[in-house]
Design a protein around this motif. Structure first.
Motif, short mmCIF file in Angstrom:
data_model
loop_
_atom_site.label_atom_id
_atom_site.label_comp_id
_atom_site.label_asym_id
_atom_site.label_seq_id
_atom_site.Cartn_x
_atom_site.Cartn_y
_atom_site.Cartn_z
N PRO A 9 57.18 99.08 47.95
CA PRO A 9 57.61 98.58 49.26
C PRO A 9 58.33 99.66 50.06
O PRO A 9 59.15 100.41 49.51
CB PRO A 9 58.55 97.43 48.90
CG PRO A 9 58.12 97.00 47.53
CD PRO A 9 57.68 98.25 46.84
N LYS A 10 58.06 99.73 51.33
CA LYS A 10 58.63 100.79 52.17
C LYS A 10 60.16 100.78 52.17
O LYS A 10 60.80 101.83 52.25
CB LYS A 10 58.12 100.65 53.61
CG LYS A 10 56.68 101.09 53.80
CD LYS A 10 56.57 102.61 53.77
CE LYS A 10 55.12 103.08 53.94
NZ LYS A 10 54.61 102.83 55.29
N LEU B 232 55.86 109.53 49.43
CA LEU B 232 57.07 108.72 49.56
C LEU B 232 58.00 109.18 50.68
O LEU B 232 59.08 108.63 50.86
CB LEU B 232 57.83 108.72 48.23
CG LEU B 232 57.12 108.02 47.07
CD1 LEU B 232 57.84 108.29 45.76
CD2 LEU B 232 57.05 106.52 47.33
N ILE B 233 57.56 110.18 51.44
CA ILE B 233 58.40 110.71 52.52
C ILE B 233 58.78 109.63 53.52
O ILE B 233 59.90 109.61 54.05
CB ILE B 233 57.67 111.88 53.24
CG1 ILE B 233 57.60 113.10 52.31
CG2 ILE B 233 58.37 112.23 54.55
CD1 ILE B 233 58.93 113.69 51.94
N ASP B 234 57.86 108.70 53.79
CA ASP B 234 58.15 107.67 54.79
C ASP B 234 58.79 106.43 54.19
O ASP B 234 58.81 105.37 54.82
CB ASP B 234 56.87 107.29 55.55
CG ASP B 234 55.81 106.69 54.64
OD1 ASP B 234 55.98 106.76 53.40
OD2 ASP B 234 54.80 106.16 55.17
N ILE C 108 64.10 111.02 46.32
CA ILE C 108 62.99 111.69 45.65
C ILE C 108 63.49 112.99 45.01
O ILE C 108 64.06 113.84 45.69
CB ILE C 108 61.86 112.01 46.64
CG1 ILE C 108 61.46 110.77 47.44
CG2 ILE C 108 60.65 112.59 45.91
CD1 ILE C 108 60.61 111.08 48.66
N PHE C 109 63.26 113.12 43.71
CA PHE C 109 63.58 114.35 43.00
C PHE C 109 62.29 114.95 42.46
O PHE C 109 61.56 114.30 41.71
CB PHE C 109 64.55 114.08 41.84
CG PHE C 109 65.96 113.79 42.29
CD1 PHE C 109 66.90 114.81 42.35
CD2 PHE C 109 66.33 112.51 42.68
CE1 PHE C 109 68.19 114.56 42.78
CE2 PHE C 109 67.62 112.25 43.11
CZ PHE C 109 68.55 113.27 43.17
N VAL C 110 62.01 116.20 42.84
CA VAL C 110 60.78 116.87 42.40
C VAL C 110 61.14 117.91 41.34
O VAL C 110 61.99 118.77 41.56
CB VAL C 110 60.07 117.54 43.58
CG1 VAL C 110 58.77 118.20 43.11
CG2 VAL C 110 59.77 116.53 44.68
#
Length: 252
Positions: A110-111, A128-130, A136-138
């Motif tokens: 869900p957004k 997942l940017i939006d 967010i961990f890369v």
């Protein structure tokens, strides 16, 4: 029996029973095990089976490159992703593996869900940017272009410094005897590192992966919490997995 006839016999046996045991085939046909092994080598070279100790298993169709994989079983991946996304609770942390099914999970979140997503996939992170409330961990490292993920020593070391409530893990092969497998040794090591950092690990497996195997083992069944799949609940392989005590979450 001619070589071409043996080949057809082996492929038919693989389709019907899901495996080939070289010594049994040799006894049934009255030929040497060496002859069977040579036939299996030829079939494996053509991508028609996955050789294992003592015989062969069906080869996974999910070992093609990342772009081609997006066209393999898209409906099944969406069903699996829907079930997996519902497991990510508000405020929780999830390690999301790379691959096309994991990408479908990211798109199914869900957004407005507030959660933390840890991933070694730049593609997952971009998807997942939006999502404004998702942290967010890369995990960095060498990019393995075949699957669009980071792998290698740096990525494994980065994974060892995180922890999460849940790991959603992708594989290319799901088999009762071979376990959970994938096509690259470094990628298999990275998946093990990710799974080890989560309280629970669920495997994302659309139906085309069920009953197949790839060259490198990721995890044995006792190291995962359960399997999410759209495969027919009456499938012989699903029955075998249940008999092993594997929790099956049906994505229908």
């Amino acid at each position: 029996m001619l070589a071409a006839e043996r080949r057809e016999h082996l492929l038919d046996l693989l389709a019907r029973t899901g495996k080939i045991v070289a010594k049994d085939v040799a006894a049934d046909l009255g030929i040497s095990e060496d002859s069977v092994r040579r036939d299996l080598r030829d079939l494996a070279a053509e991508g028609l089976c996955q050789r294992v100790y003592g015989g062969a298993l069906p080869v996974s169709p999910a070992v093609v490159d990342y772009g081609a994989r997006q066209a393999v079983g898209p409906d099944g991946k969406r069903k699996v992703a829907s079930v997996a996304a519902a497991m990510v609770r508000p405020g929780s942390s999830v390690i999301l593996d790379g691959g096309t099914t994991a990408l479908a999970v990211a798109r199914a979140l869900p957004k407005e869900l507030a959660c933390t997503v840890i991933t070694h996939s730049p593609t997952i992170a971009t998807a997942l940017i939006d999502h404004p409330r998702a942290e967010i961990f890369v995990l960095g490292g060498r990019v393995f272009k075949h699957s669009a993920v980071t792998c290698g020593a740096a990525a494994v070391e980065a994974a060892q410094n995180v922890s999460a409530d849940l790991c959603l893990l992708g594989v290319t092969g799901v088999h009762p005897e071979a376990g959970l497998t994938t096509a690259d040794a470094d990628e298999a090591a990275m998946k093990r590192a990710l799974s080890a950092r989560a309280a629970d690990t669920y495997v994302l497996a659309s139906s085309e992966k069920i009953g197949t195997a790839s060259p490198y083992r990721v995890l044995p069944w006792e190291d995962v919490t359960g399997l999410i799949t759209d495969a027919d609940p009456r499938d012989m392989v699903i029955d075998q997995l249940r008999a092993l005590g594997v929790e099956i979450l049906a994505a229908q």
